[in-house]
Design an enzyme around this catalytic site. Structure first.
Site, PDB file in Angstrom:
ATOM      1  N   SER A 267      -6.591  -2.972   8.032  1.00  0.00           N
ATOM      2  CA  SER A 267      -6.225  -3.837   9.152  1.00  0.00           C
ATOM      3  C   SER A 267      -6.756  -3.255  10.457  1.00  0.00           C
ATOM      4  O   SER A 267      -6.898  -2.049  10.602  1.00  0.00           O
ATOM      5  CB  SER A 267      -4.711  -3.981   9.231  1.00  0.00           C
ATOM      6  OG  SER A 267      -4.156  -2.804   9.765  1.00  0.00           O
ATOM      7  N   LYS A 268      -7.024  -4.162  11.399  1.00  0.00           N
ATOM      8  CA  LYS A 268      -7.597  -3.742  12.679  1.00  0.00           C
ATOM      9  C   LYS A 268      -6.646  -2.835  13.450  1.00  0.00           C
ATOM     10  O   LYS A 268      -7.069  -2.027  14.256  1.00  0.00           O
ATOM     11  CB  LYS A 268      -7.953  -4.975  13.519  1.00  0.00           C
ATOM     12  CG  LYS A 268      -9.159  -5.722  12.976  1.00  0.00           C
ATOM     13  CD  LYS A 268      -9.821  -6.577  14.035  1.00  0.00           C
ATOM     14  CE  LYS A 268      -9.281  -7.983  13.991  1.00  0.00           C
ATOM     15  NZ  LYS A 268      -9.842  -8.830  15.048  1.00  0.00           N
ATOM     16  N   ARG A 269      -5.352  -3.005  13.191  1.00  0.00           N
ATOM     17  CA  ARG A 269      -4.372  -2.190  13.901  1.00  0.00           C
ATOM     18  C   ARG A 269      -4.454  -0.728  13.456  1.00  0.00           C
ATOM     19  O   ARG A 269      -4.335   0.184  14.251  1.00  0.00           O
ATOM     20  CB  ARG A 269      -2.971  -2.743  13.634  1.00  0.00           C
ATOM     21  CG  ARG A 269      -2.046  -2.687  14.807  1.00  0.00           C
ATOM     22  CD  ARG A 269      -0.852  -3.639  14.676  1.00  0.00           C
ATOM     23  NE  ARG A 269      -0.591  -4.054  13.309  1.00  0.00           N
ATOM     24  CZ  ARG A 269       0.196  -3.394  12.459  1.00  0.00           C
ATOM     25  NH1 ARG A 269       0.753  -2.260  12.821  1.00  0.00           N
ATOM     26  NH2 ARG A 269       0.412  -3.855  11.243  1.00  0.00           N
TER      27      ARG A 269
END
Ligand code: GLU
Length: 497
Positions: A267-269
Site C-alpha cells: 500500500s502507498k501508505r
C-alpha cells in the site's frame, strides 16, 4: 476415412480470437504500481491474440478525484512502454473513454433495471444508514447490509418515515438465491460473499463503479476483465447486471495482489514502492521495472529472469499465473536494473543519466559545473560497472564536477603519512607527461614511484586517489584524472600537499 495417425499428425497451431482488454484506473492520487502491473498483463494478452488494449479512466467518484492524476497515469504507463490502442487522450471507436463524459450513457440502463424490477429507489439519509449499521453491529446480526426500508414504497410513502433524503439513490435488488460462484481464468471455480443491495446510481446522478464498469465493458466490447483480486467480491454483482441487461459476461481473471516482503498487501501508505512514480524518481529503468513486474506474474521457465516484453508475450499463458500474492522484492529489481543499465551503450546510458539529472537533480549539481553533461558522458564507462540506479550516478561523478574536491577526513588520516613522500614525485611525473591519457598517467606513475623508487602500489595510489577524488574508494583513478585534465589533477595534488 481419416486414420488416427492422420489426425495426430495434423500440426497444432495456436490460434486466438482477438481479445479486447482494458485497464481502468481511477484518478484518485498518484498511480499505484498495481496499475502498471494490471496494464502489463492486459496488454500482453491483447498483443498475444492480436486484439486491443484500452485505457479507460474511471472518474465517477468525484469526491476522490485528484487533479493531475490522469496526466500521471498517461505519463507513467507511456514511460513503461505499456501503450494503449484506445484511450481518453487518443480516442478510438468507443469514445469517450472517460466515465465522467459518459453520464448520459448509463442513465437509460439504470431506468431499464428499475422498470424491470431489478433495481429500486432508496431515499434513506446518510444518518439513517449509519444508525442502521450501528444497530446491526450492536445486535451482532448475521446478515447485515441495507434493510430495504425503501423497497416497494413510493416517494410519498417513504417521505412519511424518518431518515428521508429528498435526492434518492438507486439500488440493485439482490435476490436471496443470487449465484455467488463464477469461473476465473486463473483460479478456476470460485465464489464470493453474498452482496448487499448495492447502490448503482448515486444521489449526485453519477453511476457507481459497479454500474459504470459493467456498462462500459459491455459497450466497449471488452472480452476479458483482468483486474486485482480485491474485485472478486464485486464480480457476482457485475454478473447479475450482465444477466439483467441481457448481455454476455466477459471472461474473468483476478490477478493476485502484490505483497510486501512481510506478505502484507502493498500500500502507498506503508511502502514507497507502491507509488509507480517512485521507480522513476529512484532512477530505475522502465525496461527493468517492466521485466520485474513480469516476474511478479509467474516465475520464469529455466530460471531465465531477464526476459523482453516480446518474449513474455510470445509465451504468455494465464495458466502460469500464480494465485499466491507475489512478493515485491526490491533487491531483485536492483539486480535487474543493473543488468539493463549494463546492456545500454555508453551513449544511451549517458543520455538516460543526463535526462535523470535534468529531471530530478539539477539543483544538486555543483554550482560551477558548467560543462557537466560532457563530464558525465566521459565518466559513464567508469561508473557503469557498479551502477545500480540512475540516481546514484551524480554522487559517483560529483568529484569530477567540483572545482575543489571535498576530502573525506578519515581517508585523509589513513594516507597522511605517505603524502610527503609520494605526492611531490607524482607531481613531477604528471608535469612531465606528454600525453595526459589514462594509460600514460598510469605508466608514468608506476615506472617512477613503484619501479624506480620501490614503493608499493598501495602506498603510492592511496594518497593520489584521496587527492583526486576525496575518498579511498572511487571510480578508476587514471581515467578520472584524464577526465579532470592535467591542470585540475595537478592543482588537486598541490592543494592536497
Ligand atoms: N476503477 C477500478 C480501479 O480503480 C477498476 C477495477 C476494474 O478493473 O474493474 O481499480
Amino acid at each position: 476415412m481419416v486414420s488416427r495417425v492422420g489426425i495426430d499428425l495434423v500440426p497444432v497451431t495456436e490460434s486466438f480470437t482477438p481479445a479486447r482488454l482494458r485497464v481502468a484506473p481511477s484518478p484518485t492520487g498518484d498511480p499505484h504500481v498495481g496499475t502498471a502491473y494490471m496494464s502489463l498483463f492486459n496488454l500482453a494478452y491483447a498483443r498475444k491474440t492480436g486484439g486491443q488494449f484500452v485505457l479507460r479512466i474511471e472518474d465517477t467518484d468525484q469526491a476522490r478525484y485528484v487533479e493531475g492524476s490522469q496526466a500521471q497515469i498517461y505519463e507513467l504507463l507511456s514511460w513503461l512502454g505499456l501503450n494503449w490502442d484506445e484511450g481518453p487522450d487518443i480516442s478510438g471507436p468507443y469514445a469517450p473513454y472517460r466515465q465522467s463524459e459518459r453520464l448520459d450513457t448509463y442513465r437509460p440502463f439504470v431506468d431499464q433495471l428499475i422498470e424491470s424490477g431489478h433495481a429500486y429507489y432508496c431515499w434513506c439519509s446518510a444518518e439513517r444508514l449509519t444508525e442502521m449499521r450501528d444497530a446491526q453491529a450492536k445486535a451482532k446480526m448475521s446478515t447485515t447490509g441495507y434493510d430495504r426500508l425503501c423497497y416497494g414504497k413510493t416517494r410519498d410513502e417513504r417521505a412519511a418515515l424518518p431518515g428521508f433524503s429528498e435526492t434518492p439513490v438507486v439500488r440493485m435488488l439482490i435476490p436471496d438465491d443470487v449465484d455467488l460462484g463464477f469461473t476465473d481464468v486463473i483460479r478456476g471455480e470460485i465464489s464470493a460473499p453474498h452482496p448487499d443491495d448495492q447502490v448503482i446510481l448515486k444521489a449526485d446522478g453519477f453511476p457507481t463503479y459497479h454500474m459504470a464498469v459493467v456498462v462500459d465493458d459491455h459497450l466497449m466490447g471488452i472480452t476479458h476483465v483482468v483486474r486485482g483480486e480485491e474485485w472478486i467480491s464485486s464480480t457476482p454483482k457485475h454478473i447479475l447486471l450482465y444477466k439483467w441487461l441481457g448481455w454476455d459476461e466477459p471472461t474473468w481473471c483476478h490477478m493476485p495482489l502484490l505483497r510486501n516482503t512481510d506478505k502484507s498487501k502493498i500500500s502507498k501508505r506503508k511502502n514507497p514502492a507502491a507509488r509507480l512514480v517512485w521507480f522513476k524518481e529512484e532512477g530505475y529503468l522502465p525496461e527493468a521495472l517492466r521485466n520485474f513486474l513480469q516476474l511478479m506474474g509467474y516465475p520464469p521457465e529455466d530460471d531465465q529472469e531477464v526476459c523482453s516484453f516480446e518474449d513474455f508475450i510470445a509465451d504468455f499463458d494465464w495458466a502460469k499465473v500464480n494465485t499466491v500474492g507475489p512478493v515485491f522484492d526490491v533487491k531483485k529489481l536492483d539486480w535487474l536494473n543493473g543488468h539493463y543499465i549494463r546492456s545500454l551503450t555508453v551513449d544511451e546510458l549517458a543520455a538516460r543519466i543526463i535526462a535523470y539529472i535534468e529531471a530530478y537533480q539539477i539543483n544538486d549539481l555543483p554550482a560551477t559545473s558548467r560543462n557537466w553533461r560532457a563530464t558525465v558522458t566521459a565518466a559513464v564507462p567508469l561508473i557503469a560497472p557498479r551502477l545500480v540506479t540512475l540516481k546514484e550516478a551524480l554522487d559517483k561523478v560529483r568529484f569530477l564536477l567540483l572545482d575543489e574536491v571535498i576530502l573525506d577526513e578519515a581517508a585523509v588520516a589513513k594516507v597522511a603519512a605517505d603524502v610527503p613522500t609520494v605526492i611531490p614525485v607524482a607531481l613531477e611525473v604528471l608535469e612531465g607527461l606528454e600525453d595526459f591519457t589514462a594509460s600514460a598517467i598510469q605508466e608514468g606513475l608506476v615506472a617512477r614511484l613503484v619501479d624506480e623508487c620501490g614503493f608499493s602500489k598501495k602506498i603510492v595510489f592511496g594518497p593520489i586517489r584521496v587527492a583526486i577524488s576525496g575518498a579511498l574508494v572511487s571510480p578508476p583513478l587514471f581515467e578520472s584524472m584524464e577526465i579532470l585534465g592535467r591542470e585540475a589533477s595537478i592543482a588537486r595534488l598541490k592543494s592536497f600537499l
